[in-house]
Design an enzyme around this catalytic site. Sequence first.
Site, short mmCIF file in Angstrom:
data_model
loop_
_atom_site.label_atom_id
_atom_site.label_comp_id
_atom_site.label_asym_id
_atom_site.label_seq_id
_atom_site.Cartn_x
_atom_site.Cartn_y
_atom_site.Cartn_z
N LYS A 48 -3.67 -3.77 3.46
CA LYS A 48 -2.66 -4.63 3.58
C LYS A 48 -1.43 -4.20 3.91
CE LYS A 48 -5.34 -6.96 -0.18
NZ LYS A 48 -5.27 -7.25 -1.72
N GLY A 49 -1.27 -2.91 3.46
CA GLY A 49 0.18 -2.27 3.47
C GLY A 49 1.04 -2.50 4.52
N GLU A 104 0.37 1.67 10.60
CA GLU A 104 0.19 2.04 9.07
C GLU A 104 1.37 1.83 8.44
OE1 GLU A 104 -1.50 2.09 6.43
OE2 GLU A 104 -3.10 3.50 6.40
N ASP A 105 1.29 1.60 7.12
CA ASP A 105 2.59 1.38 6.26
C ASP A 105 3.24 3.02 5.88
OD1 ASP A 105 0.50 2.32 4.47
OD2 ASP A 105 1.02 0.75 3.08
N ASP A 108 0.12 9.60 4.25
CA ASP A 108 0.15 10.53 3.09
C ASP A 108 -0.57 11.83 3.20
OD1 ASP A 108 1.08 11.03 0.34
OD2 ASP A 108 -0.78 10.35 -0.36
N PHE A 157 6.42 8.37 -4.77
CA PHE A 157 5.72 7.02 -4.50
C PHE A 157 6.69 5.85 -4.43
CE2 PHE A 157 2.85 3.74 -5.41
CZ PHE A 157 1.72 4.12 -4.71
N ASP A 164 2.31 -1.31 -2.06
CA ASP A 164 2.31 -1.79 -3.17
C ASP A 164 2.06 -0.55 -4.09
OD1 ASP A 164 -0.40 -0.82 -2.28
OD2 ASP A 164 -1.26 -1.79 -3.98
N ARG A 170 4.82 -5.42 -2.90
CA ARG A 170 4.72 -5.72 -1.56
C ARG A 170 5.73 -6.76 -0.91
NH1 ARG A 170 -0.31 -3.64 0.13
NH2 ARG A 170 -2.14 -4.02 -1.29
P1 IMP Z 1 -3.54 8.75 3.15
O1 IMP Z 1 -4.99 8.54 3.45
O2 IMP Z 1 -3.57 9.70 2.02
O3 IMP Z 1 -2.75 9.27 4.22
O4 IMP Z 1 -3.20 7.39 2.40
C1 IMP Z 1 -2.64 6.40 3.32
C2 IMP Z 1 -2.55 5.15 2.52
O5 IMP Z 1 -2.04 5.37 0.98
C3 IMP Z 1 -1.48 4.22 2.71
O6 IMP Z 1 -1.97 3.15 3.59
C4 IMP Z 1 -1.16 3.39 1.56
O7 IMP Z 1 -1.80 2.45 1.19
C5 IMP Z 1 -1.33 4.62 0.33
N1 IMP Z 1 -0.13 5.23 -0.07
C6 IMP Z 1 0.19 6.65 0.13
N2 IMP Z 1 1.27 6.98 -0.34
C7 IMP Z 1 2.01 5.69 -1.01
C8 IMP Z 1 3.19 5.42 -1.68
O8 IMP Z 1 3.99 6.24 -1.86
N3 IMP Z 1 3.11 4.24 -2.02
C9 IMP Z 1 2.23 3.30 -1.81
N4 IMP Z 1 1.25 3.48 -1.10
C10 IMP Z 1 0.87 4.75 -0.62
MG MG Z 2 -2.06 0.74 -0.65
#
Ligand code: IMP
Ligand code: MG
Length: 188
Positions: A48-49, A104-105, A108, A157, A164, A170
Site C-alpha cells: 500500500k505504501g 515503490e515507496d 531498503d 525509519f 506506514d 500513511r
Molecule cells: P525492502 O524489501 O527491504 O527493500 O523493503 C521495502 C519495503 O519495506 C517498503 O516497500 C516499505 O513498505 C518497507 N520499509 C522499508 N523501510 C521503511 C521505512 O523506513 N518506513 C516505512 N516502511 C519501510
Molecule cells: Mg510498508
Amino acid sequence: MNKEAKLYQDLESILYTQEQIKEAVCKLGQRITRDYEGKNPIMVCILKGASVFFCDLIREIDLPLETEFMATSSYGASTVTSGEVRLMKDLDCSIHGRDVILVEDIVDTGMTLNYLKQTLMGRGAASLRIATLLDKPSRRVAPLTVDYNCFEIPDAFVVGYGLDYNERYRNLSDVGVLSPRVYTREGE
Ligand code: IMP
Ligand code: MG
C-alpha cells in the site's frame, strides 16, 4: 493536514515537506515522460505504501500509460523486514512485451523489488525499471539498480506520504522520522 495536527507529535523530525516532495515528483514525472517518449508503459503501484506517491506521479507523466497494482507481504508491526517476500496481490493483465515501471515507496534491503523484478522479467516484459520515492542505499543486501528516485535518505525509519508504521501515519502530508519512543512503547 498541517504540522499542528496530532499525528505529527509522533515524529522526531520532518525529512521532506509536502512542497519539496511535490517538486521532486513533478521533476521525476517530466523525466519519465522524456525517457518513454513514443511508448505506453504500464506503471505498477506496489501497495500500500506507494499509493500516495503513485497517484501524484502518474498525473505528472504526459504519456498514454496504463496502471496496475500489486501487493507484497508487509513488515507487520515491526521496523525490520522478515526477509521473506510473499505476493499478496498479482497483476490483472499480461505484461508480455510491455515496458513496465515498478513504483515503490522506499527501497531498503532491496529484497522486495529484487523478487518482483525477477518475477516480472520471467513473464516476458520488454523492459522493467524501478521508480521509488525514497532510497536507503546503505541498507541494501540484494543486488538492485534503482532507475529513478526522488530522494536518497540515511538509515532511519520514516513514515508519511504513504509510508506506514504498523499501518499508521500513511496520511501525513510530509515524510518524517518516526520517534523511536513509538515503537519501543509498542514493543513493550
Ligand atoms: P525492502 O524489501 O527491504 O527493500 O523493503 C521495502 C519495503 O519495506 C517498503 O516497500 C516499505 O513498505 C518497507 N520499509 C522499508 N523501510 C521503511 C521505512 O523506513 N518506513 C516505512 N516502511 C519501510
Ligand atoms: Mg510498508
